[in-house]
Design a protein around this motif. Structure first.
Motif, PDB file in Angstrom:
ATOM      1  N   THR A   1       0.806  -1.218   0.000  1.00 26.83           N
ATOM      2  CA  THR A   1       0.000   0.000   0.000  1.00 26.83           C
ATOM      3  C   THR A   1       0.842   1.273   0.000  1.00 26.83           C
ATOM      4  OG1 THR A   1      -0.125  -0.156   2.424  1.00 26.83           O
ATOM      5  CG2 THR A   1      -1.962  -1.083   1.168  1.00 26.83           C
ATOM      6  N   SER A   2       2.179   1.141  -0.004  1.00 27.81           N
ATOM      7  CA  SER A   2       3.059   2.301  -0.067  1.00 27.81           C
ATOM      8  C   SER A   2       4.299   1.967  -0.876  1.00 27.81           C
ATOM      9  CB  SER A   2       3.465   2.767   1.342  1.00 27.81           C
ATOM     10  OG  SER A   2       4.236   1.770   1.990  1.00 27.81           O
TER      11      SER A   2
ATOM     12  N   ASN B   1       5.789  -0.882  -6.532  1.00 30.51           N
ATOM     13  CA  ASN B   1       5.453  -2.298  -6.616  1.00 30.51           C
ATOM     14  C   ASN B   1       6.019  -2.871  -7.903  1.00 30.51           C
ATOM     15  OD1 ASN B   1       3.751  -3.186  -4.267  1.00 30.51           O
ATOM     16  ND2 ASN B   1       2.545  -1.417  -4.905  1.00 30.51           N
TER      17      ASN B   1
ATOM     18  N   TRP C   1      -2.033   4.337  -3.637  1.00 32.13           N
ATOM     19  CA  TRP C   1      -2.529   3.003  -3.912  1.00 32.13           C
ATOM     20  C   TRP C   1      -3.892   2.796  -3.254  1.00 32.13           C
ATOM     21  CZ3 TRP C   1      -0.248   0.794  -7.723  1.00 32.13           C
ATOM     22  CH2 TRP C   1       1.133   0.868  -7.913  1.00 32.13           C
ATOM     23  N   PRO C   2      -4.772   2.062  -3.914  1.00 29.46           N
ATOM     24  CA  PRO C   2      -6.049   1.724  -3.265  1.00 29.46           C
ATOM     25  C   PRO C   2      -5.828   0.653  -2.206  1.00 29.46           C
ATOM     26  CG  PRO C   2      -5.904   0.648  -5.392  1.00 29.46           C
ATOM     27  CD  PRO C   2      -4.684   1.520  -5.275  1.00 29.46           C
ATOM     28  N   THR C   3      -6.868   0.268  -1.534  1.00 27.56           N
ATOM     29  CA  THR C   3      -6.803  -0.809  -0.547  1.00 27.56           C
ATOM     30  C   THR C   3      -7.892  -1.830  -0.844  1.00 27.56           C
ATOM     31  OG1 THR C   3      -8.267   0.415   0.955  1.00 27.56           O
ATOM     32  CG2 THR C   3      -5.886   0.699   1.260  1.00 27.56           C
ATOM     33  N   GLY C   4      -7.698  -3.010  -0.285  1.00 29.65           N
ATOM     34  CA  GLY C   4      -8.718  -4.040  -0.471  1.00 29.65           C
ATOM     35  C   GLY C   4      -8.220  -5.206  -1.292  1.00 29.65           C
ATOM     36  N   LYS C   5      -9.131  -6.009  -1.786  1.00 32.41           N
ATOM     37  CA  LYS C   5      -8.794  -7.209  -2.548  1.00 32.41           C
ATOM     38  C   LYS C   5      -9.552  -7.223  -3.869  1.00 32.41           C
ATOM     39  CE  LYS C   5     -12.313  -9.841  -0.018  1.00 32.41           C
ATOM     40  NZ  LYS C   5     -12.577 -11.036   0.828  1.00 32.41           N
TER      41      LYS C   5
ATOM     42  N   THR D   1      -4.402  -8.889  -3.368  1.00 33.06           N
ATOM     43  CA  THR D   1      -4.839  -7.957  -2.332  1.00 33.06           C
ATOM     44  C   THR D   1      -3.721  -6.980  -2.010  1.00 33.06           C
ATOM     45  OG1 THR D   1      -6.258  -9.664  -1.380  1.00 33.06           O
ATOM     46  CG2 THR D   1      -5.730  -7.785   0.036  1.00 33.06           C
ATOM     47  N   PHE D   2      -4.084  -5.758  -1.669  1.00 31.90           N
ATOM     48  CA  PHE D   2      -3.104  -4.780  -1.198  1.00 31.90           C
ATOM     49  C   PHE D   2      -2.827  -5.031   0.282  1.00 31.90           C
ATOM     50  CE2 PHE D   2      -4.065  -2.558  -5.073  1.00 31.90           C
ATOM     51  CZ  PHE D   2      -2.893  -1.873  -5.370  1.00 31.90           C
ATOM     52  N   VAL D   3      -1.546  -5.077   0.630  1.00 30.49           N
ATOM     53  CA  VAL D   3      -1.147  -5.369   2.003  1.00 30.49           C
ATOM     54  C   VAL D   3      -0.234  -4.261   2.509  1.00 30.49           C
ATOM     55  CG1 VAL D   3      -1.363  -7.866   1.752  1.00 30.49           C
ATOM     56  CG2 VAL D   3       0.812  -6.766   1.211  1.00 30.49           C
ATOM     57  N   THR D   4      -0.220  -4.089   3.814  1.00 29.91           N
ATOM     58  CA  THR D   4       0.652  -3.099   4.442  1.00 29.91           C
ATOM     59  C   THR D   4       2.057  -3.668   4.584  1.00 29.91           C
ATOM     60  OG1 THR D   4      -1.217  -2.229   5.698  1.00 29.91           O
ATOM     61  CG2 THR D   4       0.999  -1.652   6.481  1.00 29.91           C
TER      62      THR D   4
END
Length: 201
Positions: A30-31, A34, A85-89, A113-116
């Motif tokens: 998420t940051s 990528n 970045w968006p969040t979620g799956k 999925t976006f992960v921290t």
């Protein structure tokens, strides 16, 4: 039928580009940047556009991450969109011909999925004694100033050019060679007085 099957098999072999990252196991962070990776063959297009999509959302999420990507690279770092970045799956990476031709998908990743990101950045702190801690290492910064000391005061000059010493000798007793000179002068004076007395007599 056989002709159609042969044509489909040829089309599949002619366009063999495949997305290998991200996967549903790795996801996207998420940051930061990528990574998008893929495999390709010589018959694949020379470049493509990377699009981040989520078709499970309404309206469908679609964001171009990079355009005119060289197919031969095999991997690339993509920056977050201007809004982050968006969040979620339920997200996917699509490799398409161009941003104007969103229907022509060359390859598509699995859902991810976006992960921290894990871990924390090093904290840098400074203390009054001049020590700095960065990433577990202590650096000692020396910032001390030394003031030169004077062992003798400077001399000044009088108007006639003679030096005026900053210290004076108040002793009235001659010493060394000065005493010898004084004694000789005194003896000569008395001798002169005796001579004059003899002549007058």
């Amino acid at each position: 039928m056989r002709a159609v099957a042969t044509l489909l098999a040829f089309a599949a072999s002619a366009l063999a580009i495949q997305v290998t990252a991200p996967t549903n196991a790795t996801g996207f962070f998420t940051s930061g940047q990528n990574t998008v990776s893929w495999t390709s063959v010589s018959t694949d297009p020379s470049n493509f556009t990377i699009v981040l999509v989520n078709e499970s959302e309404s309206p469908t999420y679609s964001q171009v991450l990079d355009a005119l990507v060289d197919t031969s690279l095999g991997t690339i770092k993509v920056n977050p969109p201007s809004a982050g970045w968006p969040t979620g799956k339920g997200f996917q990476i699509n490799l398409i011909a161009s941003a104007d031709q969103t229907g022509g998908i060359f390859a598509q990743s699995n859902d991810f999925t976006f992960v921290t990101p894990t871990g924390s950045s090093s904290v840098v702190s400074s203390t009054s004694s001049g020590s700095t801690t960065s990433g577990g290492t202590t650096l000692i910064v020396s910032n001390t100033a030394t003031t030169p000391s004077s062992t003798s005061a400077p001399s000044s000059s009088s108007g006639n050019g003679a030096l005026n010493p900053t210290t004076s000798d108040t002793s009235t007793t001659p010493s060394g060679s000065n005493a010898a000179v004084a004694t000789g002068v005194q003896a000569g004076f008395f001798g002169f007085v005796a001579l004059v007395g003899a002549l007058l007599a």
